[in-house]
Design an enzyme around this catalytic site. Structure first.
Site, PDB file in Angstrom:
ATOM      1  N   CYS A 178      21.213  84.103  68.036  1.00 30.87           N
ATOM      2  CA  CYS A 178      22.448  84.847  67.829  1.00 30.87           C
ATOM      3  C   CYS A 178      23.571  83.838  68.062  1.00 30.87           C
ATOM      4  O   CYS A 178      23.368  82.639  67.825  1.00 30.87           O
ATOM      5  CB  CYS A 178      22.532  86.070  68.735  1.00 30.87           C
ATOM      6  SG  CYS A 178      22.227  85.754  70.493  1.00 30.87           S
ATOM      7  N   TYR A 179      24.730  84.266  68.524  1.00 32.61           N
ATOM      8  CA  TYR A 179      25.819  83.304  68.683  1.00 32.61           C
ATOM      9  C   TYR A 179      25.567  82.350  69.852  1.00 32.61           C
ATOM     10  O   TYR A 179      25.628  81.127  69.711  1.00 32.61           O
ATOM     11  CB  TYR A 179      27.146  84.035  68.876  1.00 32.61           C
ATOM     12  CG  TYR A 179      28.345  83.129  68.738  1.00 32.61           C
ATOM     13  CD1 TYR A 179      28.767  82.707  67.475  1.00 32.61           C
ATOM     14  CD2 TYR A 179      29.047  82.678  69.859  1.00 32.61           C
ATOM     15  CE1 TYR A 179      29.860  81.863  67.340  1.00 32.61           C
ATOM     16  CE2 TYR A 179      30.130  81.838  69.726  1.00 32.61           C
ATOM     17  CZ  TYR A 179      30.532  81.432  68.467  1.00 32.61           C
ATOM     18  OH  TYR A 179      31.608  80.574  68.336  1.00 32.61           O
TER      19      TYR A 179
END
Length: 393
Positions: A134-135
């Site tokens: 994810c980020y």
């Protein structure tokens, strides 16, 4: 472990290898008015190998070609609000999958788990490395990896979390994802549409959407169950009818039972023999131990986490009958276009109860149910025999 063994933790930090377009591109934003994945900098490259071939990391790891080739990554699963940059998506040696989701407790990650785990499983079956990211590689991607570990190693949430955490210290699903992962495990690591807590979870998701847009989105239309009064091949034998006109309103499977916590009676349910030669302190200790033991049996002892029907001394919590909560049913008028209202019998118009997508209802026993679709017990009756069900207009 020997130092030359394959490292399980492969964290990398190399800011000099990141492309210049990875930082926030303010000029591009002002000109185009849109934000692209290339417009952000996810920080230093960071990824860790959780199990053989399964890597968990951040955005920078997924967008750094040198890193992907160094760790022989062939598959990338992205859980983010925007997809990966074009040069990554078009790389011929990569197979990618994008799940659009924000890192918010109310986001629905549960319904993405099956397809995510299937994507991971296929990559590992090919004996190829996969990066889930994810980020920051902290919440969304770690939730998916924890779910994969739960399913493949038959572990509960805490055990799977501890295993993943031991491989990557940057792991912490948000509170909403944790609750969904625990529900996923209770359903056997699959979606069980008949599981009561899953039904309630779906209703709450729908309630959040109704709160925002004031109508029920089409994606939740399957929450509204068919009218049980319509002719069926194999009708359920136990139904609720309108007490006034006997119109069938709901089948027993539509019931959303909850447990009453207001009928705790220590004197009736917990007894200590008068013949016991115990001091008052010992009796108190034994009493508390019995209460705790019986509460565990009645409240959380069931592997399915469903209401118990214990009898005799072990019955502390029982299914509450103060209010009859049910799923939304097709005969209920205007429930798709109103946030709340009355439930009237579709045949005789007798008031049966109420519904609310946004406020819910607090049962007299103290349990709060939201969203709530409920009958007042005095307005309906339970019928234990259904033979040839006829269509009722």
């Amino acid at each position: 472990m020997e130092t030359n063994e394959k490292q399980q933790s492969c964290s990398v930090a190399n800011s000099t290898t990141r492309k210049s377009n990875a930082s926030f591109n303010l000029k591009s934003y002002k000109v185009q008015g849109t934000l692209l994945r290339e417009d952000f900098d996810g920080g230093p490259v960071s990824l860790d190998e959780i199990t053989n071939g399964l890597f968990l990391g951040n955005l920078s790891a997924a967008t750094n070609m040198e890193t992907l080739k160094s760790f022989k990554i062939k598959h990338i699963l992205t859980l983010d609000t925007v997809p990966l940059p074009k040069h990554i998506l078009e790389a011929t040696f990569l197979t990618t999958k994008f799940i659009q989701i924000a890192d918010m407790p109310k986001e629905d990650i549960l319904h993405n788990l099956d397809q995510c785990l299937d994507f991971i499983g296929k990559a590992l079956q090919l004996e190829q490395h996969i990066l889930v990211h994810c980020y920051f590689g902290v919440s969304r991607s770690s939730s998916v990896v924890i779910a994969f570990v739960m399913k493949t190693h038959d572990l509960d949430y805490q055990q799977a979390f501890d295993l993943v955490k031991s491989k990557r210290r940057y792991v912490q699903p948000n509170s909403g994802f944790i609750a969904q992962l625990k529900l996923y495990k209770r359903m056997g690591c699959k979606i069980d549409t008949q599981y009561q807590k899953y039904k309630i979870y779906r209703l709450r998701l729908a309630g959040e959407q109704v709160r925002k847009v004031k109508i029920l989105p089409q994606s939740f239309n399957n929450l509204i169950k068919p009218d049980p009064s319509v002719t069926q091949e194999n009708p359920e034998p136990i139904v609720y009818r309108c007490r006034k006109c006997r119109r069938i309103l709901a089948s027993k499977s539509h019931l959303l039972a909850h447990q009453s916590k207001s009928n705790l009676n220590v004197n009736a349910n917990i007894q200590i023999s008068s013949g016991d030669a115990q001091t008052p302190q010992q009796q108190t200790t034994r009493l508390l131990d019995q209460i705790a033991s019986q509460m565990r049996k009645a409240s959380i002892g069931s592997p399915t986490d469903e209401p118990q029907n214990n009898t005799g001394d072990e019955q502390i919590f029982s299914t509450c009958k103060s209010i009859i909560f049910v799923e939304p049913i097709a005969w209920m008028k205007n429930i798709s276009h109103n946030t709340q209202g009355r439930l009237n019998c579709p045949k005789c118009e007798q008031k049966l109860g109420n519904f609310s997508w946004i406020n819910g209802c607090q049962c007299p026993c103290g349990e709060e149910v939201s969203p709530a679709f409920y009958f007042i017990p005095s307005k309906v009756e339970l019928s234990k025999a259904v033979q040839n069900v006829q269509t009722t207009v």
